[in-house]
Design a protein around this motif. Structure first.
Motif, PDB file in Angstrom:
ATOM      1  N   SER A   1       0.820  -1.211   0.000  1.00  0.00           N
ATOM      2  CA  SER A   1       0.000   0.000   0.000  1.00  0.00           C
ATOM      3  C   SER A   1       0.854   1.261   0.000  1.00  0.00           C
ATOM      4  O   SER A   1       1.781   1.412   0.801  1.00  0.00           O
ATOM      5  CB  SER A   1      -0.922   0.012   1.232  1.00  0.00           C
TER       6      SER A   1
ATOM      7  N   ARG B   1      -3.794   6.029   7.863  1.00  0.00           N
ATOM      8  CA  ARG B   1      -5.100   6.633   7.581  1.00  0.00           C
ATOM      9  C   ARG B   1      -5.990   6.580   8.811  1.00  0.00           C
ATOM     10  O   ARG B   1      -6.225   5.525   9.385  1.00  0.00           O
ATOM     11  CB  ARG B   1      -5.761   5.936   6.392  1.00  0.00           C
ATOM     12  N   ARG B   2      -6.458   7.732   9.209  1.00  0.00           N
ATOM     13  CA  ARG B   2      -7.223   7.848  10.445  1.00  0.00           C
ATOM     14  C   ARG B   2      -8.526   7.055  10.405  1.00  0.00           C
ATOM     15  O   ARG B   2      -8.946   6.469  11.404  1.00  0.00           O
ATOM     16  CB  ARG B   2      -7.527   9.337  10.710  1.00  0.00           C
ATOM     17  N   SER B   3      -9.157   7.019   9.256  1.00  0.00           N
ATOM     18  CA  SER B   3     -10.493   6.435   9.162  1.00  0.00           C
ATOM     19  C   SER B   3     -10.514   4.934   9.403  1.00  0.00           C
ATOM     20  O   SER B   3     -11.485   4.400   9.944  1.00  0.00           O
ATOM     21  CB  SER B   3     -11.108   6.749   7.797  1.00  0.00           C
ATOM     22  N   ASP B   4      -9.452   4.226   8.997  1.00  0.00           N
ATOM     23  CA  ASP B   4      -9.457   2.763   9.131  1.00  0.00           C
ATOM     24  C   ASP B   4      -8.135   2.187   9.630  1.00  0.00           C
ATOM     25  O   ASP B   4      -7.939   0.972   9.633  1.00  0.00           O
ATOM     26  CB  ASP B   4      -9.828   2.110   7.795  1.00  0.00           C
ATOM     27  N   GLN B   5      -7.206   3.072  10.046  1.00  0.00           N
ATOM     28  CA  GLN B   5      -5.916   2.633  10.595  1.00  0.00           C
ATOM     29  C   GLN B   5      -5.097   1.824   9.596  1.00  0.00           C
ATOM     30  O   GLN B   5      -4.323   0.926   9.971  1.00  0.00           O
ATOM     31  CB  GLN B   5      -6.116   1.818  11.882  1.00  0.00           C
ATOM     32  N   LYS B   6      -5.227   2.157   8.307  1.00  0.00           N
ATOM     33  CA  LYS B   6      -4.439   1.472   7.288  1.00  0.00           C
ATOM     34  C   LYS B   6      -3.146   2.239   7.038  1.00  0.00           C
ATOM     35  O   LYS B   6      -3.168   3.435   6.796  1.00  0.00           O
ATOM     36  CB  LYS B   6      -5.217   1.357   5.976  1.00  0.00           C
TER      37      LYS B   6
END
Length: 322
Positions: free
Chosen positions: A120, A271-276
């Motif tokens: 990623s 990424r804050r939204s999904d911890q990716k």
């Protein structure tokens, strides 16, 4: 893995600590090299300063240097150029070899390799100077969204990088980056904390160090906040154990795919939204200043700055003898 008991500093021979150089990152390299030089000398290594901007590389051979600690950053020092010269001179050096150094220094090439293997990294566009018409520049956010990170892909230390928060910011960001490169990298800005993770070692035996979360003033980890300000916070243990392991595994894959050796440091966004986690770049000659992150991470596993320098120097070798 980091046992120093078998390393005899005197047996490492006459060591050139290479720092300075001619890249835009020269000021950072001068700080890194001064620290490394003092650390090695304090342990009894016959280490001497060597600035390629002031002396021909042939002097390394002529003056009997037997190893090189590369504390150069940026073009000419981190991109495979010096590594190739040292190969030709037959002088073992720290860090990655010619090919890995060249690939990692080019952020666009690095992303293509990672994406080909399913790792990623943020969506991006790479455009040459000739392609950067006003119309094309204004259309980039339509593809990548806003904000957009605008980067010269062959520079480091946040040099020439800016965040375009709106369409009106794009041209200025491009103009700045074009001062340093003829090809630019445009990247979707991932909303979340910035992380970094260092790696020591080679191949299957390489080990990821603890992950650092970077908390910069105003959320901008720029040159000022990296090397000058003392307000930036570097936090260990902010991730859950599961997420920490995920980030470390991703970084190790990224490191091995590029063929890195010795040491390196990956920068990421979470990424804050999904911890990716998303990979941004791999540094094959990381900073060694008082603000640098590899020494901070190494200290977390019981490897203080002088010991880290000695261990890295002991790993010096040539591609031809890898």
């Amino acid at each position: 893995m980091f046992d120093l008991s078998s390393i005899d500093p005197r047996a490492l021979g006459k060591v050139a600590v290479m720092f300075g150089g001619t890249s835009a990152e020269r000021p950072v390299s001068l700080m890194s090299g001064a620290g490394v030089l003092a650390a090695l000398q304090s342990l009894g290594v016959d280490a001497q300063a060597f600035d390629p901007a002031e002396r021909p590389l042939q002097a390394l051979k002529d003056e009997g240097f037997t190893r090189a600690f590369i504390a150069l950053h940026g073009r000419g020092g981190e991109d495979g150029t010096v590594q190739g010269a040292l190969e030709w001179l037959g002088i073992p050096y720290t860090g990655s070899g010619v090919a890995a150094s060249a690939m990692a220094m080019d952020k666009t090439t690095t992303k293509r390799i990672w994406l080909a293997e399913g790792l990623s990294t943020p969506p991006h566009l790479a455009l040459s100077r000739a392609e950067l018409t006003r119309e094309r520049i204004r259309a980039i956010p339509d593809t990548l969204g806003l904000p957009v990170m605008v980067k010269p892909p062959h520079e480091g230390s946040s040099i020439g990088i800016s965040k375009a928060k709106g369409y009106s910011d794009m041209q200025g960001a491009v103009d700045l980056a074009l001062q340093y490169d003829d090809e630019l990298l445009f990247e979707t800005c991932i909303d979340g904390p910035e992380l970094t993770c260092a790696v020591l070692g080679d191949g299957p035996a390489a080990q990821a160090l603890p992950v650092v979360e970077i908390r910069a003033v105003g959320g901008e980890y720029n040159f000022e906040n990296k090397y000058i300000s003392d307000a930036t916070e570097y936090v260990f243990g902010s991730l859950t154990a599961t997420l920490e392991a995920e980030v470390q595994a991703l970084v190790l894959k990224a490191y091995r795919l590029l063929g890195c050796r010795g040491w390196g440091r990956a920068d990421l966004m979470l990424r804050r939204s999904d911890q990716k986690p998303f990979l941004l770049e791999m540094n094959t000659s990381p900073g060694m200043t008082s603000h640098s992150l590899v020494p901070k991470a190494a200290a977390q596993v019981g490897l203080p700055y002088p010991s880290l320098c000695l261990w890295l120097l002991a790993q010096a070798r040539l591609d031809s003898r890898a």
